[in-house]
Design a protein around this motif. Structure first.
Motif, PDB file in Angstrom:
ATOM      1  N   GLY A 160       3.409-106.514  11.368  1.00  0.00           N
ATOM      2  CA  GLY A 160       3.904-105.238  11.891  1.00  0.00           C
ATOM      3  C   GLY A 160       4.669-104.415  10.882  1.00  0.00           C
ATOM      4  N   HIS A 161       5.071-105.042   9.779  1.00  0.00           N
ATOM      5  CA  HIS A 161       5.870-104.300   8.800  1.00  0.00           C
ATOM      6  C   HIS A 161       5.103-104.016   7.511  1.00  0.00           C
ATOM      7  CE1 HIS A 161       9.141-104.455  11.580  1.00  0.00           C
ATOM      8  NE2 HIS A 161       8.819-105.722  11.787  1.00  0.00           N
ATOM      9  N   MET A 162       3.782-104.108   7.597  1.00  0.00           N
ATOM     10  CA  MET A 162       2.958-103.610   6.490  1.00  0.00           C
ATOM     11  C   MET A 162       3.068-102.090   6.553  1.00  0.00           C
ATOM     12  SD  MET A 162      -0.704-105.510   6.577  1.00  0.00           S
ATOM     13  CE  MET A 162      -1.232-104.868   8.156  1.00  0.00           C
ATOM     14  N   GLU A 170      10.400 -93.913  10.607  1.00  0.00           N
ATOM     15  CA  GLU A 170      11.318 -94.987  10.222  1.00  0.00           C
ATOM     16  C   GLU A 170      11.255 -96.137  11.222  1.00  0.00           C
ATOM     17  OE1 GLU A 170      15.120 -93.551   8.785  1.00  0.00           O
ATOM     18  OE2 GLU A 170      15.999 -95.501   9.291  1.00  0.00           O
ATOM     19  N   CYS A 171      11.296 -97.356  10.684  1.00  0.00           N
ATOM     20  CA  CYS A 171      11.170 -98.558  11.513  1.00  0.00           C
ATOM     21  C   CYS A 171      12.535 -99.215  11.705  1.00  0.00           C
ATOM     22  CB  CYS A 171      10.214 -99.510  10.809  1.00  0.00           C
ATOM     23  SG  CYS A 171       9.913-101.046  11.665  1.00  0.00           S
ATOM     24  N   THR A 172      12.660-100.115  12.706  1.00  0.00           N
ATOM     25  CA  THR A 172      13.918-100.846  12.923  1.00  0.00           C
ATOM     26  C   THR A 172      14.270-101.712  11.712  1.00  0.00           C
ATOM     27  OG1 THR A 172      12.611-102.530  14.043  1.00  0.00           O
ATOM     28  CG2 THR A 172      13.828-101.008  15.446  1.00  0.00           C
ATOM     29  N   CYS A 173      13.271-102.046  10.883  1.00  0.00           N
ATOM     30  CA  CYS A 173      13.523-102.904   9.720  1.00  0.00           C
ATOM     31  C   CYS A 173      14.100-102.116   8.547  1.00  0.00           C
ATOM     32  CB  CYS A 173      12.236-103.612   9.295  1.00  0.00           C
ATOM     33  SG  CYS A 173      11.060-102.556   8.421  1.00  0.00           S
ATOM     34  N   GLY A 174      14.129-100.793   8.676  1.00  0.00           N
ATOM     35  CA  GLY A 174      14.681 -99.967   7.612  1.00  0.00           C
ATOM     36  C   GLY A 174      13.620 -99.296   6.750  1.00  0.00           C
ATOM     37  N   GLY A 177       7.099 -95.996   7.941  1.00  0.00           N
ATOM     38  CA  GLY A 177       5.640 -96.032   8.080  1.00  0.00           C
ATOM     39  C   GLY A 177       5.055 -97.388   8.409  1.00  0.00           C
ATOM     40  N   CYS A 178       5.874 -98.305   8.998  1.00  0.00           N
ATOM     41  CA  CYS A 178       5.383 -99.646   9.336  1.00  0.00           C
ATOM     42  C   CYS A 178       4.291 -99.593  10.418  1.00  0.00           C
ATOM     43  CB  CYS A 178       6.523-100.513   9.851  1.00  0.00           C
ATOM     44  SG  CYS A 178       7.682-101.000   8.578  1.00  0.00           S
ATOM     45  N   PHE A 179       3.342-100.521  10.293  1.00  0.00           N
ATOM     46  CA  PHE A 179       2.233-100.704  11.233  1.00  0.00           C
ATOM     47  C   PHE A 179       2.726-100.669  12.686  1.00  0.00           C
ATOM     48  CE2 PHE A 179      -1.415-104.075  12.014  1.00  0.00           C
ATOM     49  CZ  PHE A 179      -2.108-103.158  12.783  1.00  0.00           C
TER      50      PHE A 179
HETATM   51 ZN   LIG Z   1       9.230-102.299   9.744  1.00  0.00          ZN
END
Ligand SMILES: [Zn+2]
Length: 300
Positions: A160-162, A170-174, A177-179
């Motif tokens: 999911g974070h590719m 922006e993703c929760t991981c920082g 554009g994460c999958f």
């Molecule tokens: Zn992510």
């Protein structure tokens, strides 16, 4: 008899599992008070549910062979880090082992679901498999020659974070554009409810799938097409990396079996020039649907 514990972002479920069968379940949602001290609330709620399930089934801890936990986020050496639960390197394994004097296995929930599908479900007869769990987030696991691939450090397989989109959402991981920001069911729900200008809070996955996406088909067609396009790109990348014989979709996306969205996705993946090699994997959904995690948690 085994006990599977499903630790979620908003609730805890405990199930009595025998082989591939989920015999009995009890669950509980976190209260506002629980959130203030989530680390202690997790063990307190697990203990309450575990005692409840034993009493209601006339069992004692001696009747239980394995206790396993399916956890969100990253699990490393029994320690959990989860953005949803707001915990970092929380050593749940040691705490539960002290409480019950039994060996406890803790794995990422996507991996647990993948193990259940590999051992008893839709991937049972295949050696090279990719499992993609799509729900609130997007994660998964891969098997090569029948063996679950597990890195030494961290959980790995953060599909999911590719990065799918340069400078994307922006993703929760920082990262950006994460999958999963484009292809989780949560992101699909957010887009569709935004287009229809309705509140997303109380919309269930089932209502989204069977009502909104059908009734307002024309209005949300662009959102659905984007979801399918991004998902096709991400899945085809995974096909090129792992060359699986089979891909199994778990999480709430497993309920899309027979749905036009999944049918269209499969049709798109099967077109020419979407993957490096033209031999495509079989694409299926999880037999155990959302129960796969709790069943898989008990697999050694
Ligand atoms: Zn992510």
């Amino acid at each position: 008899m085994n006990l599977g514990i499903d630790l979620g972002g908003s609730h805890i479920g405990v199930g009595l599992v025998e082989g591939s069968e989920l015999k009995y379940t009890v669950d509980k949602f976190f209260s506002q008070d629980d959130r203030k001290d989530i680390e202690n609330a997790i063990v307190r709620n697990i203990d309450e549910l575990l005692n409840k399930i034993l009493v209601e089934n006339n069992l004692t801890l001696d009747n239980i062979k394995t206790i396993g936990v399916a956890s969100p986020g990253t699990v490393s050496d029994g320690k959990i880090t989860s953005g949803n639960l707001k915990i970092r390197e929380y050593d749940l394994k040691s705490r539960l082992e002290k409480m019950y004097n039994k060996k406890i296995t803790i794995r990422n929930d996507g991996k647990c679901a993948a193990l259940a599908e590999k051992k008893y479900g839709s991937m049972k007869n295949y050696d090279d498999c990719v499992f993609v769990n799509i729900g609130t987030g997007l994660g998964g696991a891969a098997f090569m020659g029948g063996k679950l691939l597990e890195p030494k450090r961290y959980s790995g397989f953060e599909f999911g974070h590719m990065t799918l989109v340069k400078d994307g959402i922006e993703c929760t991981c920082g990262k950006k554009g994460c999958f999963e920001r484009y292809c989780s069911i949560k992101s699909l729900k957010e887009r569709i409810t935004k287009t229809l200008n309705i509140d997303s809070t109380d919309i269930s996955g089932q209502f989204l799938r069977e009502n909104l996406m059908v009734k307002y088909h024309d209005e949300v067609q662009n959102d659905i097409n984007d979801f399918i396009d991004y998902l096709r790109i991400g899945i085809c990348n995974l096909i090129d990396i792992f060359e699986p014989e089979i891909i199994c979709f778990g999480g709430s996306f497993s309920y899309y079996e027979g749905h036009p969205v999944l049918n269209k996705l499969i049709e798109e993946i099967n077109k020419q020039n979407t993957t490096f090699n033209d031999t495509k994997p079989k694409i299926v959904t999880a037999v155990f649907k959302n129960d796969a995690g709790i069943i898989g948690a008990t697999i050694d």
